[in-house]
Design a protein around this motif. Sequence first.
Motif, PDB file in Angstrom:
ATOM      1  N   UNK A 149      21.487  -6.801  -3.324  1.00 33.94           N
ATOM      2  CA  UNK A 149      22.197  -8.062  -3.101  1.00 33.94           C
ATOM      3  C   UNK A 149      23.597  -7.993  -3.721  1.00 33.94           C
ATOM      4  N   UNK A 150      24.577  -8.475  -2.966  1.00 36.17           N
ATOM      5  CA  UNK A 150      25.922  -8.722  -3.484  1.00 36.17           C
ATOM      6  C   UNK A 150      26.195 -10.220  -3.370  1.00 36.17           C
ATOM      7  N   UNK A 151      26.607 -10.833  -4.483  1.00 34.22           N
ATOM      8  CA  UNK A 151      27.003 -12.243  -4.481  1.00 34.22           C
ATOM      9  C   UNK A 151      28.509 -12.334  -4.304  1.00 34.22           C
ATOM     10  N   UNK A 152      28.957 -13.281  -3.517  1.00 39.07           N
ATOM     11  CA  UNK A 152      30.382 -13.529  -3.307  1.00 39.07           C
ATOM     12  C   UNK A 152      30.704 -14.945  -3.773  1.00 39.07           C
ATOM     13  N   UNK A 153      31.699 -15.086  -4.633  1.00 43.53           N
ATOM     14  CA  UNK A 153      32.100 -16.401  -5.139  1.00 43.53           C
ATOM     15  C   UNK A 153      33.611 -16.536  -5.082  1.00 43.53           C
ATOM     16  N   UNK A 154      34.072 -17.774  -5.167  1.00 44.56           N
ATOM     17  CA  UNK A 154      35.492 -18.085  -5.294  1.00 44.56           C
ATOM     18  C   UNK A 154      35.648 -19.038  -6.464  1.00 44.56           C
ATOM     19  N   UNK A 155      36.777 -18.963  -7.160  1.00 46.41           N
ATOM     20  CA  UNK A 155      36.978 -19.807  -8.335  1.00 46.41           C
ATOM     21  C   UNK A 155      38.348 -20.482  -8.279  1.00 46.41           C
ATOM     22  N   UNK A 156      38.440 -21.627  -8.951  1.00 43.64           N
ATOM     23  CA  UNK A 156      39.709 -22.304  -9.196  1.00 43.64           C
ATOM     24  C   UNK A 156      39.907 -22.356 -10.699  1.00 43.64           C
ATOM     25  N   UNK A 157      41.169 -22.266 -11.137  1.00 45.94           N
ATOM     26  CA  UNK A 157      41.455 -22.179 -12.565  1.00 45.94           C
ATOM     27  C   UNK A 157      42.106 -23.452 -13.079  1.00 45.94           C
ATOM     28  N   UNK A 158      41.685 -23.876 -14.267  1.00 50.86           N
ATOM     29  CA  UNK A 158      42.269 -25.005 -14.984  1.00 50.86           C
ATOM     30  C   UNK A 158      43.088 -24.440 -16.142  1.00 50.86           C
ATOM     31  N   UNK A 159      44.424 -24.495 -16.025  1.00 53.66           N
ATOM     32  CA  UNK A 159      45.292 -23.889 -17.035  1.00 53.66           C
ATOM     33  C   UNK A 159      45.187 -24.593 -18.379  1.00 53.66           C
ATOM     34  N   UNK A 160      44.910 -25.886 -18.373  1.00 57.32           N
ATOM     35  CA  UNK A 160      44.831 -26.640 -19.625  1.00 57.32           C
ATOM     36  C   UNK A 160      43.615 -26.244 -20.448  1.00 57.32           C
ATOM     37  N   UNK A 161      42.475 -26.151 -19.782  1.00 54.42           N
ATOM     38  CA  UNK A 161      41.236 -25.830 -20.484  1.00 54.42           C
ATOM     39  C   UNK A 161      40.906 -24.341 -20.469  1.00 54.42           C
ATOM     40  N   UNK A 162      41.702 -23.541 -19.736  1.00 54.26           N
ATOM     41  CA  UNK A 162      41.433 -22.100 -19.586  1.00 54.26           C
ATOM     42  C   UNK A 162      40.019 -21.859 -19.062  1.00 54.26           C
ATOM     43  N   UNK A 163      39.651 -22.623 -18.042  1.00 53.46           N
ATOM     44  CA  UNK A 163      38.313 -22.582 -17.464  1.00 53.46           C
ATOM     45  C   UNK A 163      38.414 -22.240 -15.984  1.00 53.46           C
ATOM     46  N   UNK A 164      37.462 -21.437 -15.492  1.00 51.34           N
ATOM     47  CA  UNK A 164      37.291 -21.181 -14.072  1.00 51.34           C
ATOM     48  C   UNK A 164      36.120 -22.013 -13.565  1.00 51.34           C
ATOM     49  N   UNK A 165      36.257 -22.570 -12.375  1.00 50.58           N
ATOM     50  CA  UNK A 165      35.177 -23.353 -11.764  1.00 50.58           C
ATOM     51  C   UNK A 165      34.860 -22.782 -10.397  1.00 50.58           C
ATOM     52  N   UNK A 166      33.581 -22.657 -10.084  1.00 51.01           N
ATOM     53  CA  UNK A 166      33.169 -22.176  -8.767  1.00 51.01           C
ATOM     54  C   UNK A 166      33.594 -23.150  -7.680  1.00 51.01           C
ATOM     55  N   UNK A 167      33.969 -22.599  -6.527  1.00 51.33           N
ATOM     56  CA  UNK A 167      34.390 -23.401  -5.383  1.00 51.33           C
ATOM     57  C   UNK A 167      33.425 -23.202  -4.221  1.00 51.33           C
ATOM     58  N   UNK A 168      33.209 -24.241  -3.405  1.00 53.31           N
ATOM     59  CA  UNK A 168      32.300 -24.100  -2.264  1.00 53.31           C
ATOM     60  C   UNK A 168      32.809 -23.049  -1.273  1.00 53.31           C
ATOM     61  N   UNK A 169      31.952 -22.076  -0.947  1.00 52.63           N
ATOM     62  CA  UNK A 169      32.317 -21.083   0.073  1.00 52.63           C
ATOM     63  C   UNK A 169      31.155 -20.769   1.005  1.00 52.63           C
ATOM     64  N   UNK A 170      29.937 -21.173   0.632  1.00 52.61           N
ATOM     65  CA  UNK A 170      28.762 -20.804   1.403  1.00 52.61           C
ATOM     66  C   UNK A 170      28.324 -21.881   2.376  1.00 52.61           C
ATOM     67  N   UNK A 171      27.183 -21.695   3.025  1.00 51.85           N
ATOM     68  CA  UNK A 171      26.648 -22.674   3.973  1.00 51.85           C
ATOM     69  C   UNK A 171      26.400 -24.025   3.300  1.00 51.85           C
ATOM     70  N   UNK A 172      26.753 -25.107   4.006  1.00 49.37           N
ATOM     71  CA  UNK A 172      26.572 -26.473   3.496  1.00 49.37           C
ATOM     72  C   UNK A 172      27.203 -26.662   2.116  1.00 49.37           C
ATOM     73  N   UNK A 173      28.375 -26.059   1.898  1.00 47.45           N
ATOM     74  CA  UNK A 173      29.094 -26.263   0.650  1.00 47.45           C
ATOM     75  C   UNK A 173      28.518 -25.535  -0.549  1.00 47.45           C
ATOM     76  N   UNK A 174      27.688 -24.514  -0.319  1.00 50.20           N
ATOM     77  CA  UNK A 174      27.102 -23.747  -1.416  1.00 50.20           C
ATOM     78  C   UNK A 174      28.207 -23.047  -2.214  1.00 50.20           C
ATOM     79  N   UNK A 175      27.978 -22.851  -3.513  1.00 54.49           N
ATOM     80  CA  UNK A 175      28.981 -22.273  -4.404  1.00 54.49           C
ATOM     81  C   UNK A 175      28.974 -20.745  -4.407  1.00 54.49           C
ATOM     82  N   UNK A 176      28.247 -20.124  -3.504  1.00 59.79           N
ATOM     83  CA  UNK A 176      28.202 -18.661  -3.426  1.00 59.79           C
ATOM     84  C   UNK A 176      27.716 -18.262  -2.035  1.00 59.79           C
ATOM     85  N   UNK A 177      27.955 -17.007  -1.704  1.00 52.76           N
ATOM     86  CA  UNK A 177      27.369 -16.416  -0.508  1.00 52.76           C
ATOM     87  C   UNK A 177      26.587 -15.169  -0.916  1.00 52.76           C
TER      88      UNK A 177
END
Length: 284
Positions: A149-177
């Motif tokens: 299995x290979x998981x595919x994800x996308x992230x958005x970055x918050x410069x203030x908190x130095x945090x990455x957050x997962x973004x919807x990319x999969x079926x029905x808005x799933x956070x991974x493929x």
Amino acid sequence: MATTRPNLQEADIEGLACADGYLWLVDSHSLKRKNPKLKDGADKARKLLAKVRSDGNRYLLARIPLVEGDGTCELAKRTRQNGPELFAARLKGDDKGDELTEALQHDLHLGPFLGIPGKDNGFDIEGLAVAGKRIFLGLRGPMLRGWAVILEVAVAADATACILRLQPIGPQGCLYRKHFLQLGGLGIRDLCDLLILAGLTMELDGPIRVFRWPGGCAPADEAVVPADALQRVLEVPYGEGMALFSPDGDLPNSLLVVYDAAADDRKSGKSAVTVDILELPPLR
């Protein structure tokens, strides 16, 4: 007032990748079970085999800016080099898990394996590749009836908190493929662009093979990739990680393979080891 130094742990880094001015890194995200020593007796062995532990140094997906200069690279918390500011950030989480493990809790394929140690065919990340805005995570385990299995994800970055957050990319808005690959019963030990370093899972020894997944850096959807859609590139005696290598500084045409537990005859001094450089066959 006396102060105490925090109990810092070394990160259990399993995958590294460089992309767009960042060094990306990922931990195994796996549970741990101790391997008993028979000389300590059967009773102690049974007790150790019953204990499953979660270590806080195993839940990290992060990026760190690379500052280039004088032929070297250094890591920085923040930097700006002829473009937007680059800053270090990690996926939101703590020492019990992160957004990725939370998102996978109820996954039909991977959820049941989150509670199983990595060396017991449980959830275990070992490969990392970054292509544009997508991050690909290769799993050493679990193996699902011989499929990796290979998981595919996308992230958005918050410069203030130095945090990455997962973004919807999969079926029905799933956070991974999820991508399933038929690698002949081998798990994924590393990723590099379209190349997959594959080897046996758990505590087994066996063949280490390098496969090429044509189009793997930009799949149109979740993929089920049969063996005949993959190209077997190389077979190596043993391997833990790899990187593309260009002896003449031009386009990479070789593969540098490194080893987790190098033999004594590969060690030089206190901090040097010998690695293998293998020529890649041309694309078919």
